[in-house]
Write a protein that holds these residues in place. Sequence first.
Motif: not given
Length: 76
Positions: A3, A53-57
């Motif tokens: 990630e 993290k890109s998933s938390d953006y």
Amino acid sequence: MEEHFITVKTFAFPADVSIVQSFMEMRGIETYMKNLTSNRMAYTLGEIEMQVKSSDYETAKEALIEGGFSKPEDFI
């Protein structure tokens, strides 16, 4: 798959970082502060990047707006 971390907010002053970082961590959002150490040591006024993290953006973006640390137009 690894990630990636992406910048969600930038700061000019190291003193501004700790409050926002604590707020994000209380929300369960892991942050990484790029350039923070070098800025503290050199006392320079540079860009300190809060990365997530890109998933938390999207969650991080919403938290920053809700906490009053950013405005919706900051992300356009």
